[in-house]
Design a protein around this motif. Structure first.
Motif, PDB file in Angstrom:
ATOM      1  N   ALA A  80      -3.710  -1.217   1.086  1.00 15.83           N
ATOM      2  CA  ALA A  80      -4.222   0.141   0.886  1.00 15.83           C
ATOM      3  C   ALA A  80      -3.270   0.936   0.022  1.00 15.83           C
ATOM      4  O   ALA A  80      -2.057   0.889   0.206  1.00 15.83           O
ATOM      5  N   PRO A 136      -5.379   6.433   2.137  1.00 13.17           N
ATOM      6  CA  PRO A 136      -6.179   6.373   3.368  1.00 13.17           C
ATOM      7  C   PRO A 136      -7.603   6.851   3.103  1.00 13.17           C
ATOM      8  O   PRO A 136      -7.957   7.149   1.968  1.00 13.17           O
ATOM      9  N   ILE A 151      -3.298  -3.998   5.389  1.00 12.82           N
ATOM     10  CA  ILE A 151      -4.081  -2.907   6.000  1.00 12.82           C
ATOM     11  C   ILE A 151      -5.329  -3.452   6.700  1.00 12.82           C
ATOM     12  O   ILE A 151      -5.920  -4.438   6.254  1.00 12.82           O
ATOM     13  N   GLY A 200      -8.045   1.342   8.513  1.00 11.34           N
ATOM     14  CA  GLY A 200      -6.744   1.960   8.306  1.00 11.34           C
ATOM     15  C   GLY A 200      -5.712   1.547   9.341  1.00 11.34           C
ATOM     16  O   GLY A 200      -4.652   2.174   9.424  1.00 11.34           O
ATOM     17  N   SER A 248     -13.788   0.637   3.232  1.00 12.55           N
ATOM     18  CA  SER A 248     -13.290   1.591   4.222  1.00 12.55           C
ATOM     19  C   SER A 248     -13.522   2.977   3.617  1.00 12.55           C
ATOM     20  O   SER A 248     -12.572   3.628   3.178  1.00 12.55           O
ATOM     21  N   MET A 278     -11.353   4.660   0.718  1.00 13.83           N
ATOM     22  CA  MET A 278      -9.989   4.119   0.618  1.00 13.83           C
ATOM     23  C   MET A 278      -9.777   3.428  -0.728  1.00 13.83           C
ATOM     24  O   MET A 278     -10.651   2.723  -1.226  1.00 13.83           O
TER      25      MET A 278
END
Lengths: 333, 333
Positions: B191, B194, B216, B220, B299, B302
């Protein structure tokens, strides 16, 4: 700047090399000069179709090279037009004897460089026709543009013109089909965040934490206005209005509704946007008969989206449905 | 928080409604309880395949519902497991009389809720088999996990098991094929930034401007270590090492190389990553015979990516190549 890059000046070369390695069944790439052609180029007797422009909008244009769509894509540096040399080289590489169509987004640099390349190709006895995509209703003239900008509607022009070329239309007919799409496609976008050009290292503009830009360009050019963040449905309504007002719609009209992510927008948000846009169209009696949702004309990691509406008829629908086999759009094969 | 949402508590419902409207040729959606099934479900005599998990990882899982892949997807709230009720409802909706396979990512909530739903389905005389995907080599146990996490390798399990079900394999065989993929697929991610869960409104973790998280999780969760940002090639090398060390590889082995975007990563960066990963594999004599590059297990917004490698044999290759028609993966039809 936080990016998955090596030397920022090698971003395009390395990305194109990776693209070529990942999709060797569909494309071949040249690194000097940089361009991407379909693996079986040139296709004898078929009109070749070339597009291109600054990098950073992927999958536009390289992701659309392949059977049923583009014969070649010419990526410039990030957000910078390719020079005439690679455009000329790509044009030659896809010339199958039936002429070549250039599909150019309406940015001054792109228009000039494609024009020079077309002149040089004509000097080499390759017949070239050019169409200019200017689907963005947000602003009349813009930072890099005389007239309207070309944005996500370009994907639809490339798909439908590509299908016309694939079925064997001659250069005049392929250009006519492309112009028909350009006449009936309109777009507008919104940015929630800016993006960072790798070789610049800084955002090209800034937005406050509660601010969005309505009518953003795909290079972060200014749009119509900056407003406070609103609910998604209100943003959709703001954007759809100018799109639907720009050409006449009647109840019963059929359209392709395309919700395009700017690169960094989660997919759930794009579908929330789609839901509202479809609702508004239904209220106006406009029938959504084809759809496209996803990141197709991006601005690096920008968060935001654009909505594109193409008025369909039977011919355009059939050409949209025709088989396509590219890295980013594929069906029917 | 800057997102294209209305009321944050309606994100999943509105996104699923939009997804259903955009892809009505492929899926039907239920909003109470929330699940997505292929348009022609249940398919009589075919093993049904159900997956699901927290939302925010789109196109996983709803984007993979359709012919040749999943029969149903059950999205929970963002980053939250679906409860047993919708899983049971989806299981019943796709039961064509040949039993149902549950494909579950290894998170404690998902495992428990799918188990309860499977028990309830069995009580209704639907035979259910469950496979647990745990392809992430980054950490042994994690924030929401006993054992390894299930991440992007899930896409490959769903595609290949889906092809086995589509060709008419019985439940035992479909489960065996899924287990074979699980045995041969490994992943790890990184990552750069975030992401913000809509109903939380704040990032679930923070990273300094020059810091990245190696290993990651897709929610997260912490990985192996935080390091200073490095060139892309160095990051790829860090991640590929543990993936390739986890199961034995010999020169001449064939693999599927999958570079997955976490949602907010520009496509040029994913191809820069692909380029280096392919280079490393070539140096080790491992042949990349199939590829996948793009945002498939995300995600939210991200920035980052994961690399997944699946060791292939003729059977898995043929099942990968088999036709699939979903919103996010489509070929052969």
């Amino acid at each position: 700047m936080k990016k998955l890059v090596n030397d920022p000046k090698n971003v395009v070369d390395e990305a194109v090399a990776g693209f070529g390695a990942a999709h060797a069944d569909i494309v071949r790439v040249s690194l000097d000069p940089v361009f991407i052609v379909r693996a079986d180029a040139p296709v004898a007797g078929k009109v070749g179709i070339v597009s291109g422009g600054g990098s950073g909008h992927e999958p536009l244009h390289g992701g659309f090279v392949g059977s049923g769509m583009l014969d070649a894509a010419v990526p410039g540096a990030v957000f910078t037009s390719p020079t005439p040399d690679p455009i000329l080289a790509a044009t030659k590489a896809v010339d199958g004897g039936a002429g070549v169509l250039h599909i150019v987004k309406n940015y001054t640099g792109d228009v000039l460089n494609f024009e020079t390349a077309a002149d040089l190709a004509e000097a080499d006895e390759i017949e070239v026709r050019t169409v200019i995509v200017n689907d963005d209703v947000a602003v009349k003239d813009s930072l890099y543009t005389a007239g309207r900008r070309g944005v996500a509607g370009t994907v639809l022009v490339e798909k439908i013109a590509g299908a016309a070329a694939e079925r064997g239309d001659d250069l005049t007919n392929v250009a006519t089909v492309a112009e028909k799409v350009i006449g009936q496609v309109r777009s507008m976008g919104v940015a929630l965040t800016p993006c960072v050009v790798p070789h610049a290292g800084e955002p090209s503009f800034t937005l406050a934490d509660d601010e969005i830009e309505i009518g953003i360009g795909i290079h972060g050019e200014p749009g119509r206005e900056r407003i406070k963040l609103e609910p998604a449905d209100a943003i959709v309504d703001r954007i759809l209005g100018p799109i639907l007002d720009d050409i006449p719609y009647a109840s019963g009209d059929k359209v392709l509704l395309f919700v395009n992510g700017m690169g960094g927008t989660p997919q759930v948000e794009l579908y929330i946007v789609f839901r509202r846009a479809a609702e508004v169209l239904a209220e106006r009696g406009i029938e959504v008969t084809r759809t496209l949702v996803g990141n197709f004309t991006t601005s690096l990691e920008m968060q935001g989206m654009s909505i594109t509406i193409l008025k369909l008829d039977d011919e355009l629908t059939a050409l949209w449905d025709a088989p396509v086999h590219t890295a980013a759009l594929r069906w029917g094969k």
